[in-house]
Scaffold this active site. Structure first.
Site, PDB file in Angstrom:
ATOM      1  N   SER A   1       0.891  -1.201  -0.015  1.00  0.00           N
ATOM      2  CA  SER A   1       0.300  -0.162  -0.044  1.00  0.00           C
ATOM      3  C   SER A   1       0.837   1.343  -0.021  1.00  0.00           C
ATOM      4  CB  SER A   1      -1.045  -0.085   1.280  1.00  0.00           C
ATOM      5  OG  SER A   1      -1.925   0.900   1.036  1.00  0.00           O
ATOM      6  N   GLU A  50      -0.967  -2.791  -8.328  1.00  0.00           N
ATOM      7  CA  GLU A  50      -2.307  -3.209  -7.492  1.00  0.00           C
ATOM      8  C   GLU A  50      -3.039  -1.787  -6.843  1.00  0.00           C
ATOM      9  OE1 GLU A  50      -3.062  -2.983  -4.275  1.00  0.00           O
ATOM     10  OE2 GLU A  50      -1.235  -1.985  -3.481  1.00  0.00           O
ATOM     11  N   HIS A  56      -5.279  -5.211  -1.689  1.00  0.00           N
ATOM     12  CA  HIS A  56      -6.191  -4.873  -0.697  1.00  0.00           C
ATOM     13  C   HIS A  56      -7.291  -5.979  -0.936  1.00  0.00           C
ATOM     14  CE1 HIS A  56      -3.708  -1.191  -1.157  1.00  0.00           C
ATOM     15  NE2 HIS A  56      -4.167  -0.853   0.053  1.00  0.00           N
TER      16      HIS A  56
END
Length: 413
Positions: free
Chosen positions: A189, A296, A366
């Site tokens: 992230s 991602e 996620h």
């Protein structure tokens, strides 16, 4: 007659309370680090629980036996003595729940990770896990030698804030020290900014992996995620087989390429698309010749995903790359103008634009169940027998598998 401690244990003291009672919480690690004799040297009030004062006389006879080791005490909880030298770094959002942070720390300790700096989970400045200087010091103190490099550097959580730290860390020195120690920096992230800078300026790999707050502090951590985390930490020849792209990218084929049978080998790099695109044009974005780009994201509509991909395309990031691998692009939703304009359409457009083979379905991002894997390592992509593909990784640091008690990562402590 039962002692007060024996009575408490026999009437429902759970494993987590027992860990705290004898001083084996992640925040102190007193029993594991120093042995049971050192626990007796502490003040009785240090071990109070609901006004129950525990003294040496209160402890069960077994605890007074000189042969009763820390390992024996931990065995009663299903844990092992933590020996993996670990530090955490909080580069982004503040951890929202102290209880959740503590549960994660306890689980990691139970699994064998000896965390030296648990108190940083208490820091807060505005929305961040401390001031910029405090958060940068989690890494910079290793670069300066003020703190010895651990074997594992685990991110606390993502969110936002890591980009603010990039000019404050000596990445070349940090990378060199980590390489000498074989340190594994793990996260994803917003931590992508840290991982990109470490690779771009420090020539050091990292691990795309779950983090302290975001996974190990859950009420019920995902067991597959925990097992894959341990596998990636300990297996020097990690392989991941991808069979069904629809798990992470609905309506998108596994492979979008005219050369499905071709085997590719290169350095895999990237991470969160929002962060990677924000680094475009900066010195902190890796420039990998013949690389394999991994991306991602979460909660971004299709047009926003396309805009970020165009950012990278127009900045020349995809030039000289061999392929693009997509993890989860979760929570994209439907386009308000035309439902046909979806993530699959965007990625097909990217394939036409770049001419690169595109692989999807990688279970990372996620999402609830994910596979950890090294970034900045050598990656080989080859077709598998199920019509999908396999990723094989080499050239990255690992730890010994027998140093971990994997089940501790999801223990109900």
């Amino acid at each position: 007659m039962q002692s007060k401690t024996e009575a408490t244990i026999s009437t429902g003291l759970n494993r987590r309370q027992f860990l705290h009672r004898i001083g084996v919480s992640a925040s102190t690690a007193a029993l594991a680090a120093q042995g049971i004799s050192q626990v007796f040297a502490a003040s009785p009030s240090d071990y109070s629980d609901n006004n129950l004062q525990v003294t040496k006389d209160d402890l069960p006879t077994a605890l007074l036996d000189e042969q009763f080791s820390a390992q024996t005490a931990l065995a009663q909880t299903g844990c092992i003595t933590p020996t993996i030298e670990t530090r955490i770094f909080a580069s982004s959002n503040v951890g929202g729940s102290g209880e959740r942070n503590q549960l994660a720390l306890d689980r990691l300790a139970c699994a064998g990770f000896k965390i030296d700096n648990p108190l940083i989970t208490n820091r807060q400045y505005l929305r961040f896990a401390g001031t910029d200087s405090q958060r940068a010091s989690d890494l910079q103190n290793i670069a300066t030698g003020a703190i010895a490099a651990p074997k594992v550097l685990l991110g606390v959580r993502g969110g936002y804030g890591a980009m603010r730290l990039l000019p404050m860390v000596d990445w070349p020195t940090l990378g060199r020290i980590m390489k000498e120690r074989g340190t594994i920096l793990a996260g994803f992230s917003d931590v992508t900014a840290i991982q990109c800078a470490l690779l771009a300026k420090g020539d050091m790999s990292s691990l795309a992996a779950p983090m302290l707050y975001s996974e190990f502090g859950k009420i019920k951590p995902d067991q597959v995620t925990c097992q894959q985390f341990a596998e990636a930490l300990s297996n020097p020849n990690l392989t991941i087989n991808i069979q069904d792209a629809s798990l992470t990218s609905p309506n998108l084929p596994n492979i979008l390429s005219n050369t499905e049978s071709k085997t590719l080998t290169g350095t895999i790099w990237g991470g969160n698309l929002s962060v990677v695109s924000a680094l475009a044009g900066s010195e902190y974005l890796p420039r990998i010749d013949g690389g394999i780009v991994f991306l991602e994201d979460v909660g971004e509509q299709a047009y926003r995903i396309e805009r970020m991909l165009y950012d990278l395309y127009l900045a020349g990031v995809f030039k000289g790359q061999q392929a693009i691998v997509f993890g989860a692009l979760s929570g994209a939703g439907e386009d308000s103008y035309d439902k046909r304009y979806d993530v699959a359409t965007v990625i097909r457009q990217l394939h036409e634009l770049t001419g690169l083979p595109i692989y999807s379905g990688m279970r990372f991002g996620h999402i609830g169940e994910k596979h950890s894997f090294p970034l900045g390592a050598t990656c080989q992509i080859r077709p598998n027998t199920s019509g999908g593909y396999q990723l094989a990784f080499t050239d990255y640091p690992t730890i010994k598998a027998d140093a971990m008690h994997v089940e501790g990562l999801w223990q109900n402590l």
